[in-house]
Design an enzyme around this catalytic site. Structure first.
Site, PDB file in Angstrom:
ATOM      1  N   GLU A   1      -5.253  -8.636   1.023  1.00 30.93           N
ATOM      2  CA  GLU A   1      -5.861  -8.258   2.313  1.00 30.93           C
ATOM      3  C   GLU A   1      -7.337  -8.000   2.097  1.00 30.93           C
ATOM      4  O   GLU A   1      -7.730  -7.367   1.113  1.00 30.93           O
ATOM      5  CB  GLU A   1      -5.267  -6.960   2.894  1.00 30.93           C
ATOM      6  CG  GLU A   1      -3.937  -7.115   3.542  1.00 30.93           C
ATOM      7  CD  GLU A   1      -3.419  -5.810   4.147  1.00 30.93           C
ATOM      8  OE1 GLU A   1      -4.227  -4.948   4.566  1.00 30.93           O
ATOM      9  OE2 GLU A   1      -2.192  -5.662   4.186  1.00 30.93           O
TER      10      GLU A   1
ATOM     11  N   GLU B   1       0.796  -1.230   0.000  1.00 32.92           N
ATOM     12  CA  GLU B   1       0.000   0.000   0.000  1.00 32.92           C
ATOM     13  C   GLU B   1       0.831   1.284   0.000  1.00 32.92           C
ATOM     14  O   GLU B   1       0.833   2.029   0.986  1.00 32.92           O
ATOM     15  CB  GLU B   1      -0.961   0.003   1.193  1.00 32.92           C
ATOM     16  CG  GLU B   1      -1.911  -1.177   1.205  1.00 32.92           C
ATOM     17  CD  GLU B   1      -2.997  -1.059   2.272  1.00 32.92           C
ATOM     18  OE1 GLU B   1      -2.968  -0.096   3.065  1.00 32.92           O
ATOM     19  OE2 GLU B   1      -3.878  -1.927   2.301  1.00 32.92           O
TER      20      GLU B   1
HETATM   21  C1  FCB Z   1      -4.430  -1.955   5.609  1.00 32.82           C
HETATM   22  C2  FCB Z   1      -3.034  -2.241   6.082  1.00 32.82           C
HETATM   23  C3  FCB Z   1      -2.967  -3.278   7.167  1.00 32.82           C
HETATM   24  C4  FCB Z   1      -4.119  -3.165   8.150  1.00 32.82           C
HETATM   25  C5  FCB Z   1      -5.441  -3.048   7.436  1.00 32.82           C
HETATM   26  C6  FCB Z   1      -6.638  -2.962   8.346  1.00 32.82           C
HETATM   27  O1  FCB Z   1      -4.480  -0.690   5.033  1.00 32.82           O
HETATM   28  O2  FCB Z   1      -2.226  -2.692   5.026  1.00 32.82           O
HETATM   29  O3  FCB Z   1      -1.703  -3.183   7.786  1.00 32.82           O
HETATM   30  O4  FCB Z   1      -3.892  -2.148   9.033  1.00 32.82           O
HETATM   31  O5  FCB Z   1      -5.425  -1.945   6.581  1.00 32.82           O
END
Ligand code: FCB
Length: 473
Positions: free
Chosen positions: A379, A180
């Protein structure tokens, strides 16, 4: 402690019809070094920007810091055992730069040894190690030299990548360079909500470019030291819609937010150039000034896969209206854009609307634009106010519903032809949720931060069954 599959509670599962994933689909869970490891001064580790930031009064909810986190540095063997019991096929973790090259300086054998052991125990448990080189823990010393706003940091990152990949390249299953870059650049340097807490829009734009440059340099390192290992990068992408598709102001707001959030990263990585509209939008913040000859080619190094982190979508407008909030400082050059909150949509404890359809849309768009690029959801997850019952169980039916609806959304994309090859739930363990501290729990496994006791939540049991069946009937 063991995983007890008999106590699965299916109440939260709204998806009643069968959902099957392709053979070989990778089922995983993710963490990041600073969020789970703790042991912030062990074995030569020095401060990252997050250690320094968390010490500033008011920076993190509750004054929380990277201690104790989930003490994963000391308890990794137990955690790998839990992963094995859950049947995870892959574990996505990040490596701590300040352990491996403390202060951005010479390699630290003790720091490397930790990841050596982690990777070996994952392999012994039959779990693929998915390593991310950078999940936001820049050595603080490098921040004092300008951090990601300084071009030299990209080259320091390549040096660090070289240390890691030359040591672990024979065993890591998949490499990811960055997690990210939008957050690292924009929350870190524009809104200052994340470390290092700077509020300098031009520095944020420079940081975004230097992160991408660091990615490209690290890809070259990976290709040289681990030529057979698939390598990619992870972006947080969002489905951005104009509140009113017939309103030119709303359409323009959507163009800008989609540009700043998605295209500023996807285009240089996959098309070899920043989008022209953004180059114009960001001219006052010096984007063109930081780009040098050859950078575009470095950044566009071919990827084996792209990781999508998906949490929610955005509805935006060009004008204030009922239920709207002005964009924050992280939206460099777009502060007049309004984000529309849907009062009726279910939300997670983070306040994020639950919008699984946006995941399908995001994957479909990538597939349309880059049909040959394998995708992974690296994620996806949710914080909910988990309650530990008197019998010790955590019946997180809301998380099961979130998970099942997003898996269904991912499956819809696959049915429509998207080459989606895996899914990683965020997160394996409850952990340090950045500026929210320990207050927000995203884990499949509950962590009691006082005793470090781990308890798989009902969502962990549910996910485990999905993994075993490669879907559900
Ligand atoms: C993302 C991050 C991760 C976590 C989630 C909830 O943006 O990559 O580390 O904090 O959000």
């Amino acid at each position: 402690m063991s995983v007890d599959h008999d106590r699965v509670d299916h109440d939260g599962v709204r998806e009643q019809t069968a959902c099957r994933f392709p053979p070989g689909f990778v089922w995983g869970a993710a963490t990041a070094a600073f969020q789970v490891e703790g042991a912030t001064t062990a074995d030569g580790r020095t401060d990252s920007v997050w250690d320094a930031f968390a010490r500033q009064p008011g920076a993190v909810v509750g004054g929380d810091t990277g201690e104790p986190a989930a003490d994963h540095y000391r308890r990794f063997a137990d955690d790998v055992d839990l992963m094995r019991q859950l049947g995870l096929g892959a574990y996505r973790f990040s490596l701590a730069w300040p352990r491996i090259r403390p202060d951005g300086g010479a390699p630290n054998p003790a720091g490397l040894a930790f990841y050596d052991q982690l990777v070996d125990s994952l392999l012994e448990a039959g779990i693929q190690p998915w390593a991310t080189l950078y999940h936001w823990d820049l050595p603080q010393t490098l921040e004092l030299d300008g951090g990601w706003a300084n071009r030299a940091t990209a080259f320091k990152f390549a040096e660090y990548a070289e240390t890691v990949v030359s040591r672990l390249g024979d065993r890591v299953a998949t490499w990811s360079t960055l997690n990210e870059p939008w957050c690292a650049a924009m929350l870190g340097y524009a809104s200052g909500v994340h470390a290092p807490g700077r509020t300098e829009p031009a520095a944020a734009v420079a940081a975004a470019h230097h992160l991408l440059l660091g990615h490209g340099l690290a890809m070259d390192v990976i290709r040289r030291h681990a030529p057979e290992t698939p390598a990619g990068v992870t972006l947080n992408l969002y489905d951005v819609e104009p509140a009113d598709p017939d309103s030119p102001g709303d359409v323009e707001a959507a163009r800008r937010i989609d540009g700043l959030q998605n295209r500023l990263y996807v285009d240089p990585l996959l098309r070899g150039a920043y989008p022209e509209d953004l180059v114009a939008d960001l001219a006052p913040f010096g984007l063109s000034d930081v780009v040098r000859d050859g950078d575009a080619e470095t950044i566009a190094a071919p990827l084996d896969w792209l990781g999508v982190n998906y949490y929610r979508g955005y509805r935006v407008s060009g004008a204030p209206q009922l239920g709207s909030e002005p964009a924050g400082a992280e939206w460099v050059g777009a502060r007049d854009v309004q984000f529309i909150r849907d009062a009726t949509a279910p939300r997670t404890e983070s306040g994020w609307e639950v919008q699984p359809a946006g995941l399908t849309e995001t994957l479909l768009r990538l597939h349309r634009d880059y049909p040959r690029l394998p995708l992974y959801v690296t994620e996806n997850g949710a914080a909910y106010p988990d309650v530990v019952r008197d019998d010790g169980a955590i019946a997180d039916t809301d998380r099961i519903a979130f998970l099942s609806s997003h898996l269904r959304a991912a499956n819809d994309a696959i049915q429509a032809g998207v080459d989606l090859r895996g899914y990683f739930y965020w997160s394996l363990l409850d952990n340090f949720e950045w500026a929210e501290g320990y207050a927000k729990r995203f884990g499949l496994i509950h962590v009691d931060y006082r005793t470090q006791r781990r308890t798989p939540k009902h969502s962990a049991h549910w996910y485990s069954q999905v993994i075993a069946a490669n879907g559900w009937d």
